[in-house]
Design an enzyme around this catalytic site. Structure first.
Site, PDB file in Angstrom:
ATOM      1  N   ARG A  68       0.859  -1.192   0.000  1.00 63.00           N
ATOM      2  CA  ARG A  68       0.000   0.000   0.000  1.00 63.00           C
ATOM      3  C   ARG A  68       0.888   1.231   0.000  1.00 63.00           C
ATOM      4  O   ARG A  68       1.894   1.281   0.732  1.00 63.00           O
ATOM      5  CB  ARG A  68      -0.909   0.016   1.233  1.00 63.00           C
ATOM      6  CG  ARG A  68      -2.120  -0.908   1.124  1.00 63.00           C
ATOM      7  CD  ARG A  68      -3.113  -0.451   0.044  1.00 63.00           C
ATOM      8  NE  ARG A  68      -4.269  -1.322  -0.085  1.00 63.00           N
ATOM      9  CZ  ARG A  68      -4.374  -2.339  -0.925  1.00 63.00           C
ATOM     10  NH1 ARG A  68      -3.370  -2.650  -1.728  1.00 63.00           N
ATOM     11  NH2 ARG A  68      -5.491  -3.046  -0.996  1.00 63.00           N
ATOM     12  N   GLU A  80      -4.274   7.552  -4.939  1.00 62.27           N
ATOM     13  CA  GLU A  80      -4.567   6.811  -6.172  1.00 62.27           C
ATOM     14  C   GLU A  80      -5.895   7.265  -6.733  1.00 62.27           C
ATOM     15  O   GLU A  80      -6.828   7.512  -5.953  1.00 62.27           O
ATOM     16  CB  GLU A  80      -4.586   5.307  -5.887  1.00 62.27           C
ATOM     17  CG  GLU A  80      -3.208   4.806  -5.475  1.00 62.27           C
ATOM     18  CD  GLU A  80      -3.139   3.284  -5.289  1.00 62.27           C
ATOM     19  OE1 GLU A  80      -4.109   2.595  -5.654  1.00 62.27           O
ATOM     20  OE2 GLU A  80      -2.122   2.807  -4.794  1.00 62.27           O
ATOM     21  N   HIS A 123      -1.284   0.137  -9.838  1.00 59.45           N
ATOM     22  CA  HIS A 123      -1.956  -0.751  -8.885  1.00 59.45           C
ATOM     23  C   HIS A 123      -2.627  -1.907  -9.654  1.00 59.45           C
ATOM     24  O   HIS A 123      -3.778  -2.258  -9.388  1.00 59.45           O
ATOM     25  CB  HIS A 123      -2.990   0.006  -8.040  1.00 59.45           C
ATOM     26  CG  HIS A 123      -3.321  -0.695  -6.758  1.00 59.45           C
ATOM     27  ND1 HIS A 123      -3.669  -0.044  -5.613  1.00 59.45           N
ATOM     28  CD2 HIS A 123      -3.349  -2.029  -6.435  1.00 59.45           C
ATOM     29  CE1 HIS A 123      -3.906  -0.914  -4.640  1.00 59.45           C
ATOM     30  NE2 HIS A 123      -3.719  -2.129  -5.123  1.00 59.45           N
TER      31      HIS A 123
HETATM   32  N1  LIG Z   1      -0.885  -4.208  -5.286  1.00 53.84           N
HETATM   33  C1  LIG Z   1      -1.913  -5.016  -5.203  1.00 53.84           C
HETATM   34  O1  LIG Z   1      -2.712  -5.147  -6.118  1.00 53.84           O
HETATM   35  C2  LIG Z   1      -2.095  -5.830  -3.960  1.00 53.84           C
HETATM   36  C3  LIG Z   1      -2.753  -7.054  -4.063  1.00 53.84           C
HETATM   37  C4  LIG Z   1      -2.890  -7.830  -2.923  1.00 53.84           C
HETATM   38  C5  LIG Z   1      -2.390  -7.374  -1.719  1.00 53.84           C
HETATM   39  N2  LIG Z   1      -1.775  -6.164  -1.644  1.00 53.84           N
HETATM   40  C6  LIG Z   1      -1.260  -5.696  -0.348  1.00 53.84           C
HETATM   41  O2  LIG Z   1      -0.390  -6.659   0.178  1.00 53.84           O
HETATM   42  C7  LIG Z   1      -0.582  -6.699   1.598  1.00 53.84           C
HETATM   43  C8  LIG Z   1      -0.153  -8.060   2.121  1.00 53.84           C
HETATM   44  O3  LIG Z   1      -1.079  -9.034   1.725  1.00 53.84           O
HETATM   45  P1  LIG Z   1      -1.071 -10.492   2.382  1.00 53.84           P
HETATM   46  O4  LIG Z   1      -2.163 -11.260   1.734  1.00 53.84           O
HETATM   47  O5  LIG Z   1       0.308 -11.071   2.357  1.00 53.84           O
HETATM   48  O6  LIG Z   1      -1.480 -10.131   3.885  1.00 53.84           O
HETATM   49  P2  LIG Z   1      -1.200 -10.980   5.197  1.00 53.84           P
HETATM   50  O7  LIG Z   1      -2.081 -10.417   6.241  1.00 53.84           O
HETATM   51  O8  LIG Z   1      -1.283 -12.443   4.925  1.00 53.84           O
HETATM   52  O9  LIG Z   1       0.315 -10.650   5.549  1.00 53.84           O
HETATM   53  C9  LIG Z   1       0.715  -9.425   6.087  1.00 53.84           C
HETATM   54  C10 LIG Z   1       1.920  -9.699   6.970  1.00 53.84           C
HETATM   55  O10 LIG Z   1       2.429  -8.447   7.446  1.00 53.84           O
HETATM   56  C11 LIG Z   1       2.845  -8.648   8.782  1.00 53.84           C
HETATM   57  N3  LIG Z   1       2.974  -7.377   9.476  1.00 53.84           N
HETATM   58  C12 LIG Z   1       2.013  -6.691  10.145  1.00 53.84           C
HETATM   59  N4  LIG Z   1       2.552  -5.576  10.683  1.00 53.84           N
HETATM   60  C13 LIG Z   1       3.854  -5.564  10.325  1.00 53.84           C
HETATM   61  C14 LIG Z   1       4.927  -4.666  10.574  1.00 53.84           C
HETATM   62  N5  LIG Z   1       4.764  -3.561  11.307  1.00 53.84           N
HETATM   63  N6  LIG Z   1       6.126  -4.958  10.037  1.00 53.84           N
HETATM   64  C15 LIG Z   1       6.307  -6.074   9.307  1.00 53.84           C
HETATM   65  N7  LIG Z   1       5.342  -6.981   9.046  1.00 53.84           N
HETATM   66  C16 LIG Z   1       4.125  -6.707   9.558  1.00 53.84           C
HETATM   67  C17 LIG Z   1       1.776  -9.566   9.351  1.00 53.84           C
HETATM   68  O11 LIG Z   1       2.246 -10.211  10.519  1.00 53.84           O
HETATM   69  C18 LIG Z   1       1.554 -10.531   8.218  1.00 53.84           C
HETATM   70  O12 LIG Z   1       2.417 -11.659   8.298  1.00 53.84           O
HETATM   71  C19 LIG Z   1      -2.079  -6.433   1.739  1.00 53.84           C
HETATM   72  O13 LIG Z   1      -2.432  -5.953   2.983  1.00 53.84           O
HETATM   73  C20 LIG Z   1      -2.358  -5.441   0.660  1.00 53.84           C
HETATM   74  O14 LIG Z   1      -2.208  -4.146   1.216  1.00 53.84           O
HETATM   75  C21 LIG Z   1      -1.625  -5.390  -2.730  1.00 53.84           C
END
Ligand SMILES: NC(=O)c1ccc[n+]([C@@H]2O[C@H](COP(=O)([O-])OP(=O)(O)OC[C@H]3O[C@@H](n4cnc5c(N)ncnc54)[C@H](O)[C@@H]3O)[C@@H](O)[C@H]2O)c1
Length: 373
Positions: free
Chosen positions: A270, A299, A318
Protein backbone atom coordinates in the site's frame (compact mmCIF):
# COMPACT_ATOMS: atom_id res chain seq x y z
CA UNK A 1 -73.91 -20.25 -13.60
CA UNK A 2 -72.39 -22.33 -10.77
CA UNK A 3 -69.80 -23.72 -13.27
CA UNK A 4 -68.75 -20.16 -14.09
CA UNK A 5 -68.58 -19.34 -10.40
CA UNK A 6 -66.43 -22.42 -9.69
CA UNK A 7 -64.05 -21.61 -12.49
CA UNK A 8 -63.79 -18.02 -11.23
CA UNK A 9 -62.95 -19.29 -7.73
CA UNK A 10 -60.37 -21.68 -9.19
CA UNK A 11 -58.78 -18.86 -11.21
CA UNK A 12 -58.62 -16.66 -8.12
CA UNK A 13 -56.99 -19.47 -6.13
CA UNK A 14 -54.44 -20.06 -8.87
CA UNK A 15 -53.70 -16.35 -9.03
CA UNK A 16 -53.30 -16.23 -5.27
CA UNK A 17 -50.91 -19.19 -5.32
CA UNK A 18 -48.90 -17.62 -8.14
CA UNK A 19 -48.68 -14.34 -6.25
CA UNK A 20 -47.62 -16.12 -3.06
CA UNK A 21 -44.96 -18.02 -5.02
CA UNK A 22 -43.71 -14.81 -6.65
CA UNK A 23 -43.61 -13.10 -3.28
CA UNK A 24 -41.74 -16.05 -1.76
CA UNK A 25 -39.32 -16.00 -4.69
CA UNK A 26 -38.65 -12.28 -4.25
CA UNK A 27 -38.05 -12.80 -0.53
CA UNK A 28 -35.82 -15.83 -1.04
CA UNK A 29 -33.82 -14.68 -4.02
CA UNK A 30 -30.33 -13.85 -2.88
CA UNK A 31 -29.36 -10.68 -4.68
CA UNK A 32 -25.73 -9.86 -5.43
CA UNK A 33 -24.55 -6.45 -6.60
CA UNK A 34 -21.08 -6.12 -8.11
CA UNK A 35 -19.41 -2.71 -8.11
CA UNK A 36 -19.27 -1.19 -11.55
CA UNK A 37 -15.48 -0.81 -11.51
CA UNK A 38 -15.26 -4.43 -12.76
CA UNK A 39 -16.49 -3.11 -16.12
CA UNK A 40 -14.85 -1.30 -19.00
CA UNK A 41 -16.57 1.92 -20.12
CA UNK A 42 -18.31 -0.09 -22.88
CA UNK A 43 -19.87 -2.42 -20.28
CA UNK A 44 -17.67 -5.46 -20.95
CA UNK A 45 -16.00 -7.13 -17.98
CA UNK A 46 -12.55 -5.63 -17.79
CA UNK A 47 -10.62 -8.21 -15.81
CA UNK A 48 -11.72 -11.56 -17.15
CA UNK A 49 -13.67 -14.27 -15.36
CA UNK A 50 -14.69 -12.94 -11.93
CA UNK A 51 -16.59 -15.98 -10.67
CA UNK A 52 -19.86 -15.36 -12.52
CA UNK A 53 -19.66 -18.90 -13.89
CA UNK A 54 -20.53 -20.17 -10.40
CA UNK A 55 -23.83 -18.27 -10.59
CA UNK A 56 -24.98 -19.82 -13.85
CA UNK A 57 -28.11 -21.93 -13.49
CA UNK A 58 -28.78 -20.76 -9.88
CA UNK A 59 -32.46 -19.89 -9.72
CA UNK A 60 -32.05 -18.79 -6.09
CA UNK A 61 -29.50 -16.10 -6.93
CA UNK A 62 -29.80 -12.93 -8.98
CA UNK A 63 -26.89 -10.68 -9.76
CA UNK A 64 -26.17 -7.42 -11.50
CA UNK A 65 -23.55 -4.71 -11.71
CA UNK A 66 -24.44 -1.57 -9.76
CA UNK A 67 -25.90 0.97 -12.18
CA UNK A 68 -23.37 3.63 -11.27
CA UNK A 69 -19.57 3.64 -11.24
CA UNK A 70 -18.46 5.35 -8.05
CA UNK A 71 -15.33 5.81 -5.98
CA UNK A 72 -17.35 5.74 -2.72
CA UNK A 73 -20.53 3.72 -2.19
CA UNK A 74 -23.65 5.25 -0.62
CA UNK A 75 -26.67 3.72 1.14
CA UNK A 76 -28.62 4.05 -2.09
CA UNK A 77 -26.07 1.97 -4.00
CA UNK A 78 -26.44 -0.93 -1.54
CA UNK A 79 -30.23 -0.98 -1.35
CA UNK A 80 -31.84 -4.31 -2.24
CA UNK A 81 -28.71 -6.49 -2.12
CA UNK A 82 -27.85 -9.39 0.17
CA UNK A 83 -24.26 -9.45 -1.04
CA UNK A 84 -21.79 -7.00 -2.52
CA UNK A 85 -18.90 -8.03 -4.81
CA UNK A 86 -16.44 -5.22 -4.19
CA UNK A 87 -13.43 -4.28 -6.27
CA UNK A 88 -11.94 -0.81 -5.74
CA UNK A 89 -14.80 1.40 -4.52
CA UNK A 90 -14.73 2.61 -0.91
CA UNK A 91 -17.33 1.31 1.52
CA UNK A 92 -17.69 3.97 4.23
CA UNK A 93 -19.77 3.63 7.40
CA UNK A 94 -22.47 6.01 6.05
CA UNK A 95 -23.24 3.58 3.22
CA UNK A 96 -24.35 0.96 5.75
CA UNK A 97 -26.53 3.25 7.87
CA UNK A 98 -30.07 1.86 8.08
CA UNK A 99 -29.17 -1.22 6.01
CA UNK A 100 -30.65 -4.39 7.48
CA UNK A 101 -30.45 -6.59 4.40
CA UNK A 102 -26.80 -6.74 3.32
CA UNK A 103 -25.18 -9.86 4.77
CA UNK A 104 -21.82 -10.21 3.03
CA UNK A 105 -19.25 -8.00 1.35
CA UNK A 106 -16.79 -9.98 -0.74
CA UNK A 107 -13.72 -7.88 -1.38
CA UNK A 108 -11.81 -9.00 -4.48
CA UNK A 109 -8.27 -8.86 -3.08
CA UNK A 110 -6.80 -8.85 0.40
CA UNK A 111 -6.43 -5.16 1.23
CA UNK A 112 -9.55 -3.87 2.98
CA UNK A 113 -8.44 -0.39 4.04
CA UNK A 114 -11.21 0.85 1.69
CA UNK A 115 -13.87 -0.79 3.86
CA UNK A 116 -15.15 0.43 7.23
CA UNK A 117 -14.82 -2.89 9.04
CA UNK A 118 -16.34 -1.83 12.42
CA UNK A 119 -19.39 -0.51 10.53
CA UNK A 120 -19.74 -3.86 8.74
CA UNK A 121 -19.63 -5.68 12.07
CA UNK A 122 -22.11 -3.28 13.67
CA UNK A 123 -24.56 -3.96 10.83
CA UNK A 124 -24.16 -7.74 10.88
CA UNK A 125 -22.25 -7.78 7.58
CA UNK A 126 -19.47 -10.30 7.12
CA UNK A 127 -16.43 -9.09 5.16
CA UNK A 128 -14.46 -11.64 3.18
CA UNK A 129 -11.17 -11.32 1.25
CA UNK A 130 -9.41 -13.55 -1.27
CA UNK A 131 -5.90 -14.42 -0.11
CA UNK A 132 -5.93 -17.53 -2.30
CA UNK A 133 -6.50 -15.40 -5.41
CA UNK A 134 -3.79 -12.77 -4.87
CA UNK A 135 -1.04 -14.97 -3.44
CA UNK A 136 0.64 -16.23 -6.60
CA UNK A 137 -0.23 -13.24 -8.82
CA UNK A 138 1.30 -10.74 -6.38
CA UNK A 139 4.33 -12.89 -5.65
CA UNK A 140 5.13 -13.28 -9.36
CA UNK A 141 4.66 -9.49 -9.68
CA UNK A 142 7.40 -8.99 -7.11
CA UNK A 143 9.69 -11.44 -8.92
CA UNK A 144 8.92 -9.52 -12.16
CA UNK A 145 9.92 -6.24 -10.50
CA UNK A 146 13.00 -7.79 -8.94
CA UNK A 147 14.23 -9.14 -12.28
CA UNK A 148 13.28 -5.99 -14.20
CA UNK A 149 15.17 -3.78 -11.73
CA UNK A 150 18.23 -5.98 -11.54
CA UNK A 151 18.45 -6.43 -15.34
CA UNK A 152 17.57 -2.76 -15.92
CA UNK A 153 14.89 -3.96 -18.29
CA UNK A 154 12.99 -0.72 -18.79
CA UNK A 155 16.11 1.42 -19.11
CA UNK A 156 17.46 -0.92 -21.81
CA UNK A 157 14.07 -0.94 -23.50
CA UNK A 158 13.92 2.87 -23.60
CA UNK A 159 17.53 3.18 -24.81
CA UNK A 160 16.96 0.63 -27.58
CA UNK A 161 13.82 2.40 -28.78
CA UNK A 162 15.74 5.69 -28.80
CA UNK A 163 18.43 4.12 -31.02
CA UNK A 164 20.99 4.29 -28.18
CA UNK A 165 20.89 0.70 -26.97
CA UNK A 166 24.20 -0.44 -28.44
CA UNK A 167 26.13 2.71 -27.42
CA UNK A 168 24.82 2.43 -23.86
CA UNK A 169 25.28 -1.32 -23.37
CA UNK A 170 28.03 -0.86 -20.77
CA UNK A 171 26.20 1.95 -18.97
CA UNK A 172 23.16 -0.24 -18.66
CA UNK A 173 24.79 -3.38 -17.26
CA UNK A 174 22.59 -5.14 -14.74
CA UNK A 175 23.22 -6.61 -11.31
CA UNK A 176 23.17 -10.37 -10.66
CA UNK A 177 21.09 -11.82 -7.86
CA UNK A 178 23.13 -14.86 -6.83
CA UNK A 179 24.43 -14.37 -3.28
CA UNK A 180 22.46 -11.16 -2.76
CA UNK A 181 19.97 -10.62 0.06
CA UNK A 182 16.23 -10.18 -0.34
CA UNK A 183 14.54 -8.47 2.61
CA UNK A 184 10.80 -8.93 3.10
CA UNK A 185 8.77 -6.59 5.32
CA UNK A 186 5.96 -8.99 6.20
CA UNK A 187 5.89 -12.73 5.48
CA UNK A 188 2.19 -13.50 5.48
CA UNK A 189 0.25 -14.79 2.51
CA UNK A 190 2.12 -12.87 -0.24
CA UNK A 191 5.48 -12.30 1.45
CA UNK A 192 5.66 -16.04 2.18
CA UNK A 193 4.99 -16.91 -1.46
CA UNK A 194 7.67 -14.42 -2.59
CA UNK A 195 10.11 -16.22 -0.30
CA UNK A 196 9.17 -19.58 -1.87
CA UNK A 197 9.49 -18.29 -5.45
CA UNK A 198 12.75 -16.43 -4.79
CA UNK A 199 14.66 -19.45 -3.47
CA UNK A 200 16.05 -20.69 -6.83
CA UNK A 201 17.80 -17.36 -7.55
CA UNK A 202 20.45 -18.04 -4.91
CA UNK A 203 19.22 -15.20 -2.73
CA UNK A 204 19.56 -15.14 1.03
CA UNK A 205 16.12 -14.24 2.35
CA UNK A 206 15.61 -12.24 5.52
CA UNK A 207 12.38 -10.81 6.88
CA UNK A 208 11.01 -8.45 9.46
CA UNK A 209 7.57 -9.44 10.73
CA UNK A 210 6.79 -8.89 14.40
CA UNK A 211 3.79 -11.21 14.20
CA UNK A 212 5.28 -14.09 12.20
CA UNK A 213 5.67 -17.46 13.88
CA UNK A 214 9.35 -18.52 13.95
CA UNK A 215 8.41 -22.01 12.72
CA UNK A 216 6.65 -20.49 9.68
CA UNK A 217 9.74 -18.41 8.84
CA UNK A 218 11.98 -21.44 9.34
CA UNK A 219 9.81 -23.54 7.02
CA UNK A 220 10.17 -20.82 4.37
CA UNK A 221 13.95 -20.75 4.81
CA UNK A 222 13.72 -17.13 5.98
CA UNK A 223 15.74 -15.54 8.77
CA UNK A 224 13.63 -13.23 10.96
CA UNK A 225 15.39 -10.02 11.97
CA UNK A 226 14.51 -6.48 13.08
CA UNK A 227 13.61 -3.78 10.56
CA UNK A 228 16.74 -1.66 10.96
CA UNK A 229 19.03 -4.63 10.34
CA UNK A 230 16.93 -5.65 7.34
CA UNK A 231 17.15 -2.15 5.86
CA UNK A 232 20.91 -2.02 6.30
CA UNK A 233 21.54 -5.53 4.98
CA UNK A 234 19.19 -6.25 2.09
CA UNK A 235 19.98 -5.60 -1.58
CA UNK A 236 16.32 -5.80 -2.54
CA UNK A 237 13.58 -4.89 -0.08
CA UNK A 238 9.96 -5.78 -0.77
CA UNK A 239 7.04 -4.60 1.35
CA UNK A 240 4.27 -7.07 2.23
CA UNK A 241 2.56 -5.80 5.36
CA UNK A 242 -0.96 -4.41 5.43
CA UNK A 243 -1.58 -0.69 5.84
CA UNK A 244 -2.38 -0.13 9.51
CA UNK A 245 -1.81 2.67 12.02
CA UNK A 246 1.45 0.92 12.84
CA UNK A 247 2.70 0.64 9.24
CA UNK A 248 1.52 4.02 7.86
CA UNK A 249 4.70 5.96 7.01
CA UNK A 250 6.85 3.00 8.18
CA UNK A 251 9.46 3.65 5.46
CA UNK A 252 10.40 7.31 5.91
CA UNK A 253 13.51 9.43 5.33
CA UNK A 254 15.36 7.91 8.29
CA UNK A 255 14.55 4.35 7.24
CA UNK A 256 15.52 5.00 3.61
CA UNK A 257 18.82 6.46 4.83
CA UNK A 258 19.60 3.09 6.44
CA UNK A 259 19.38 1.28 3.10
CA UNK A 260 22.44 0.52 0.98
CA UNK A 261 23.00 3.00 -1.87
CA UNK A 262 22.97 -0.05 -4.17
CA UNK A 263 19.62 -1.32 -2.90
CA UNK A 264 16.23 -1.48 -4.59
CA UNK A 265 12.86 -0.95 -2.89
CA UNK A 266 9.71 -2.69 -4.15
CA UNK A 267 6.29 -1.65 -2.88
CA UNK A 268 3.27 -3.62 -4.02
CA UNK A 269 1.51 -3.45 -0.63
CA UNK A 270 0.00 0.00 0.00
CA UNK A 271 1.33 3.45 -0.95
CA UNK A 272 1.05 5.17 2.45
CA UNK A 273 3.40 2.60 4.03
CA UNK A 274 6.18 4.55 2.27
CA UNK A 275 6.60 8.32 2.51
CA UNK A 276 6.49 9.06 -1.23
CA UNK A 277 8.34 12.39 -1.01
CA UNK A 278 11.08 10.77 1.06
CA UNK A 279 11.36 7.97 -1.51
CA UNK A 280 11.57 10.50 -4.33
CA UNK A 281 14.40 12.32 -2.56
CA UNK A 282 16.25 9.07 -1.83
CA UNK A 283 16.02 8.09 -5.50
CA UNK A 284 17.21 11.50 -6.72
CA UNK A 285 20.07 11.78 -4.24
CA UNK A 286 21.28 8.23 -4.87
CA UNK A 287 20.56 7.16 -1.28
CA UNK A 288 19.09 4.05 -2.93
CA UNK A 289 19.58 2.73 -6.46
CA UNK A 290 16.04 2.26 -7.67
CA UNK A 291 12.48 1.31 -6.90
CA UNK A 292 9.43 -0.39 -8.34
CA UNK A 293 6.05 0.73 -7.12
CA UNK A 294 2.53 -0.42 -7.86
CA UNK A 295 0.86 1.62 -5.11
CA UNK A 296 0.85 5.32 -4.18
CA UNK A 297 -0.09 7.67 -1.36
CA UNK A 298 -2.91 9.01 -3.56
CA UNK A 299 -4.57 6.81 -6.17
CA UNK A 300 -4.95 7.28 -9.05
CA UNK A 301 -1.51 8.87 -8.99
CA UNK A 302 -1.25 12.27 -10.68
CA UNK A 303 0.76 12.05 -13.92
CA UNK A 304 2.72 15.13 -12.78
CA UNK A 305 3.83 13.42 -9.56
CA UNK A 306 7.65 13.89 -9.38
CA UNK A 307 8.37 10.23 -8.66
CA UNK A 308 6.83 9.25 -12.01
CA UNK A 309 9.43 11.37 -13.83
CA UNK A 310 12.43 9.38 -12.56
CA UNK A 311 14.41 6.96 -14.76
CA UNK A 312 15.35 4.67 -11.86
CA UNK A 313 11.75 3.86 -10.97
CA UNK A 314 9.36 1.33 -12.47
CA UNK A 315 5.74 2.31 -11.99
CA UNK A 316 2.50 0.43 -12.53
CA UNK A 317 -1.10 1.52 -11.85
CA UNK A 318 -1.96 -0.75 -8.88
CA UNK A 319 -2.47 -3.48 -11.47
CA UNK A 320 0.85 -5.37 -11.76
CA UNK A 321 -0.83 -8.37 -10.16
CA UNK A 322 -3.98 -8.27 -12.29
CA UNK A 323 -3.78 -11.30 -14.50
CA UNK A 324 -6.35 -13.74 -15.84
CA UNK A 325 -5.15 -16.13 -13.11
CA UNK A 326 -5.74 -13.46 -10.44
CA UNK A 327 -9.25 -12.79 -11.74
CA UNK A 328 -10.20 -16.45 -12.03
CA UNK A 329 -9.03 -17.61 -8.60
CA UNK A 330 -10.10 -14.38 -6.88
CA UNK A 331 -13.52 -14.53 -8.55
CA UNK A 332 -14.10 -18.14 -7.55
CA UNK A 333 -13.04 -17.36 -4.01
CA UNK A 334 -15.19 -14.20 -3.68
CA UNK A 335 -18.31 -15.65 -5.29
CA UNK A 336 -17.80 -18.91 -3.37
CA UNK A 337 -17.94 -16.87 -0.15
CA UNK A 338 -21.14 -15.09 -1.18
CA UNK A 339 -22.77 -18.39 -2.14
CA UNK A 340 -21.78 -19.88 1.20
CA UNK A 341 -23.81 -17.13 2.90
CA UNK A 342 -26.68 -17.67 0.44
CA UNK A 343 -26.73 -21.29 1.57
CA UNK A 344 -26.62 -20.39 5.27
CA UNK A 345 -22.95 -21.30 5.73
CA UNK A 346 -20.07 -19.25 7.13
CA UNK A 347 -17.74 -18.25 4.28
CA UNK A 348 -13.95 -18.70 4.16
CA UNK A 349 -11.47 -15.87 4.72
CA UNK A 350 -13.57 -13.75 7.05
CA UNK A 351 -11.92 -10.49 8.16
CA UNK A 352 -14.34 -9.49 10.96
CA UNK A 353 -14.65 -12.89 12.67
CA UNK A 354 -16.38 -11.20 15.63
CA UNK A 355 -19.48 -10.64 13.46
CA UNK A 356 -20.08 -14.37 13.14
CA UNK A 357 -21.46 -14.68 16.69
CA UNK A 358 -23.67 -11.58 16.55
CA UNK A 359 -27.45 -12.02 16.61
CA UNK A 360 -27.75 -9.75 13.54
CA UNK A 361 -25.53 -11.90 11.35
CA UNK A 362 -26.83 -15.20 12.75
CA UNK A 363 -30.36 -14.12 11.93
CA UNK A 364 -29.42 -13.34 8.32
CA UNK A 365 -27.54 -16.60 7.96
CA UNK A 366 -30.39 -18.71 9.34
CA UNK A 367 -32.88 -16.87 7.10
CA UNK A 368 -30.86 -17.80 4.01
CA UNK A 369 -30.16 -21.32 5.22
CA UNK A 370 -33.84 -22.08 5.97
CA UNK A 371 -35.09 -20.39 2.85
CA UNK A 372 -33.09 -22.74 0.71
CA UNK A 373 -33.77 -25.85 2.69
N1 LIG B 1 -0.88 -4.21 -5.29
C1 LIG B 1 -1.91 -5.02 -5.20
O1 LIG B 1 -2.71 -5.15 -6.12
C2 LIG B 1 -2.09 -5.83 -3.96
C3 LIG B 1 -2.75 -7.05 -4.06
C4 LIG B 1 -2.89 -7.83 -2.92
C5 LIG B 1 -2.39 -7.37 -1.72
N2 LIG B 1 -1.77 -6.16 -1.64
C6 LIG B 1 -1.26 -5.70 -0.35
O2 LIG B 1 -0.39 -6.66 0.18
C7 LIG B 1 -0.58 -6.70 1.60
C8 LIG B 1 -0.15 -8.06 2.12
O3 LIG B 1 -1.08 -9.03 1.72
P1 LIG B 1 -1.07 -10.49 2.38
O4 LIG B 1 -2.16 -11.26 1.73
O5 LIG B 1 0.31 -11.07 2.36
O6 LIG B 1 -1.48 -10.13 3.89
P2 LIG B 1 -1.20 -10.98 5.20
O7 LIG B 1 -2.08 -10.42 6.24
O8 LIG B 1 -1.28 -12.44 4.93
O9 LIG B 1 0.31 -10.65 5.55
C9 LIG B 1 0.71 -9.43 6.09
C10 LIG B 1 1.92 -9.70 6.97
O10 LIG B 1 2.43 -8.45 7.45
C11 LIG B 1 2.85 -8.65 8.78
N3 LIG B 1 2.97 -7.38 9.48
C12 LIG B 1 2.01 -6.69 10.14
N4 LIG B 1 2.55 -5.58 10.68
C13 LIG B 1 3.85 -5.56 10.33
C14 LIG B 1 4.93 -4.67 10.57
N5 LIG B 1 4.76 -3.56 11.31
N6 LIG B 1 6.13 -4.96 10.04
C15 LIG B 1 6.31 -6.07 9.31
N7 LIG B 1 5.34 -6.98 9.05
C16 LIG B 1 4.12 -6.71 9.56
C17 LIG B 1 1.78 -9.57 9.35
O11 LIG B 1 2.25 -10.21 10.52
C18 LIG B 1 1.55 -10.53 8.22
O12 LIG B 1 2.42 -11.66 8.30
C19 LIG B 1 -2.08 -6.43 1.74
O13 LIG B 1 -2.43 -5.95 2.98
C20 LIG B 1 -2.36 -5.44 0.66
O14 LIG B 1 -2.21 -4.15 1.22
C21 LIG B 1 -1.63 -5.39 -2.73
Amino acid sequence: MSELFNSLILSLRLLDAALAQAERRILLTFRIGFTRDFLNPDGSIGIGEIGLGLLEGRSDVEWEFLPERTRALTAEHLEGYDALGLLGARLPAEALEGNTRLAVVARYGVGYDTVDVPACTAHGVVLTITPDGVRRAMATSVITFMLALSHRLLEQDRATRAGEGWQRKLDLMGYGLDGKTLGLIGIGNIGGEVARLAQPFGLKIIACDPYAKPEVAAALGVELIDLDTLLATADIISIHCALTDETRGLVDTAKLARMKPTAFLINTARGPIVNQQALYEALVSGAIRGAAIDVYEQEPVDAAEPILQLENVIVTPHAIGWTDEWARITGQSAVGGMLAVAEGRVPNFVVNKEVLETALFQEKLSRFGKGRG
